[in-house]
Design an enzyme around this catalytic site. Structure first.
Site, PDB file in Angstrom:
ATOM      1  N   HIS A 146      -4.244  -1.351  -7.861  1.00 18.75           N
ATOM      2  CA  HIS A 146      -4.845  -1.367  -6.629  1.00 18.75           C
ATOM      3  C   HIS A 146      -4.313  -2.358  -5.782  1.00 18.75           C
ATOM      4  CE1 HIS A 146      -8.144  -2.719  -4.122  1.00 18.75           C
ATOM      5  NE2 HIS A 146      -7.647  -3.922  -4.201  1.00 18.75           N
TER       6      HIS A 146
ATOM      7  N   ASN B 261      -5.307   5.520 -11.861  1.00 22.94           N
ATOM      8  CA  ASN B 261      -3.942   5.399 -10.800  1.00 22.94           C
ATOM      9  C   ASN B 261      -3.244   4.090 -10.808  1.00 22.94           C
ATOM     10  OD1 ASN B 261      -5.845   3.798  -9.487  1.00 22.94           O
ATOM     11  ND2 ASN B 261      -6.030   5.424  -7.829  1.00 22.94           N
TER      12      ASN B 261
ATOM     13  N   ARG C 187       1.927   5.613  -8.015  1.00 18.34           N
ATOM     14  CA  ARG C 187       1.075   6.664  -8.101  1.00 18.34           C
ATOM     15  C   ARG C 187       1.792   8.119  -8.109  1.00 18.34           C
ATOM     16  NH1 ARG C 187      -3.881   4.390  -4.506  1.00 18.34           N
ATOM     17  NH2 ARG C 187      -4.741   2.648  -5.950  1.00 18.34           N
TER      18      ARG C 187
ATOM     19  N   THR D 122      -4.525   7.617  -3.178  1.00 15.72           N
ATOM     20  CA  THR D 122      -5.426   7.504  -4.218  1.00 15.72           C
ATOM     21  C   THR D 122      -5.096   8.117  -5.507  1.00 15.72           C
ATOM     22  OG1 THR D 122      -7.132   6.717  -2.867  1.00 15.72           O
ATOM     23  CG2 THR D 122      -7.658   7.020  -4.793  1.00 15.72           C
TER      24      THR D 122
ATOM     25  N   ARG E 193       0.935  -1.071   0.067  1.00 14.50           N
ATOM     26  CA  ARG E 193       0.172   0.019   0.076  1.00 14.50           C
ATOM     27  C   ARG E 193       0.742   1.283   0.068  1.00 14.50           C
ATOM     28  NH1 ARG E 193      -5.631   0.766  -0.897  1.00 14.50           N
ATOM     29  NH2 ARG E 193      -5.715   2.303   0.753  1.00 14.50           N
TER      30      ARG E 193
HETATM   31  O1  CDP Z   1      -7.499   2.342  -4.465  1.00 11.62           O
HETATM   32  P1  CDP Z   1      -7.600   3.056  -3.164  1.00 11.62           P
HETATM   33  O2  CDP Z   1      -7.679   2.292  -2.095  1.00 11.62           O
HETATM   34  O3  CDP Z   1      -6.417   4.096  -3.055  1.00 11.62           O
HETATM   35  O4  CDP Z   1      -8.973   3.964  -3.520  1.00 11.62           O
HETATM   36  P2  CDP Z   1     -10.521   4.035  -2.860  1.00 11.62           P
HETATM   37  O5  CDP Z   1     -10.923   4.974  -2.277  1.00 11.62           O
HETATM   38  O6  CDP Z   1     -10.752   2.890  -2.137  1.00 11.62           O
HETATM   39  O7  CDP Z   1     -10.992   3.706  -4.379  1.00 11.62           O
HETATM   40  C1  CDP Z   1     -11.028   2.664  -5.310  1.00 11.62           C
HETATM   41  C2  CDP Z   1     -10.497   3.254  -6.549  1.00 11.62           C
HETATM   42  O8  CDP Z   1     -11.789   4.159  -7.206  1.00 11.62           O
HETATM   43  C3  CDP Z   1      -9.365   4.114  -6.769  1.00 11.62           C
HETATM   44  O9  CDP Z   1      -8.227   3.684  -6.871  1.00 11.62           O
HETATM   45  C4  CDP Z   1      -9.653   4.854  -8.089  1.00 11.62           C
HETATM   46  O10 CDP Z   1      -9.341   4.205  -9.223  1.00 11.62           O
HETATM   47  C5  CDP Z   1     -11.312   4.721  -7.966  1.00 11.62           C
HETATM   48  N1  CDP Z   1     -11.839   6.139  -7.646  1.00 11.62           N
HETATM   49  C6  CDP Z   1     -12.489   6.948  -8.533  1.00 11.62           C
HETATM   50  O11 CDP Z   1     -12.739   6.554  -9.823  1.00 11.62           O
HETATM   51  N2  CDP Z   1     -13.117   8.115  -8.131  1.00 11.62           N
HETATM   52  C7  CDP Z   1     -13.057   8.527  -6.933  1.00 11.62           C
HETATM   53  N3  CDP Z   1     -13.592   9.550  -6.618  1.00 11.62           N
HETATM   54  C8  CDP Z   1     -12.240   8.017  -6.086  1.00 11.62           C
HETATM   55  C9  CDP Z   1     -11.674   6.728  -6.426  1.00 11.62           C
HETATM   56 MG    MG Z   2      -9.600   1.115  -1.368  1.00  6.33          MG
END
Ligand code: CDP
Ligand code: MG
Length: 138
Positions: free
Chosen positions: A115, A112, A102, A91, A85
């Site tokens: 995952h 990004n 990222r 994110t 992570r």
């Molecule tokens: O991947 P991560 O855990 O960092 O972020 P998350 O908040 O769990 O969101 C999952 C994924 O959704 C992100 O990695 C982005 O690709 C997408 N996302 C998005 O499309 N629009 C947002 N406002 C936030 C996240």
């Molecule tokens: Mg997440």
């Protein structure tokens, strides 16, 4: 020893960054215990992103994650869940620290590249979505 789920998202595959991003985890000393190139279906996307399904941006996320092939991997090693992570970064690529994947490769909140599971429970749940026990061979 821990295992975490890493997905190289469609933007990673399209930008031909698979090898460079995979190399970061190998360079760190982690083992790739399972790996496959595949398409994410809408059903799979809803399972994987269950916590986000009701958010207003979920439809765009689903279109993105189902829009091209991904690589799913089980990454294994000491404290792999937390460390991977941290290697991935926060994110939004514009906020992710330089030196993170990222931070170094993305300027987007959605596209990004990677995952990574956010904790032991997520890792267990998500690995079971993408791999059978027999497919994890590392
Ligand atoms: O991947 P991560 O855990 O960092 O972020 P998350 O908040 O769990 O969101 C999952 C994924 O959704 C992100 O990695 C982005 O690709 C997408 N996302 C998005 O499309 N629009 C947002 N406002 C936030 C996240
Ligand atoms: Mg997440």
């Amino acid at each position: 020893m821990e295992r975490t789920l890493v997905l190289l998202k469609p933007d990673c595959v399209q930008r031909r960054l698979m090898g460079r991003l995979l190399a970061r985890f190998e360079d760190k000393g982690y083992t790739i215990a399972a790996m496959k190139l595949m398409r994410v279906t809408p059903e799979l996307a809803k399972r994987h992103y269950a916590e986000h399904v009701h958010k207003d941006w979920y439809p765009e996320l689903e279109a993105f994650i189902t829009g091209g092939p991904i690589v799913a991997m089980a990454v294994e090693g000491p404290e792999a869940i937390r460390v991977v992570r941290e290697m991935v970064g926060v994110t939004n690529g514009l906020k992710a620290a330089p030196g993170t994947i990222r931070g170094d490769f993305s300027t987007s909140q959605q596209q990004n590249l990677v995952h990574a599971s956010d904790g032991p429970e997520s890792a267990r749940r998500e690995l079971a979505i993408f791999f059978t026990d027999a497919e994890i061979v590392g």
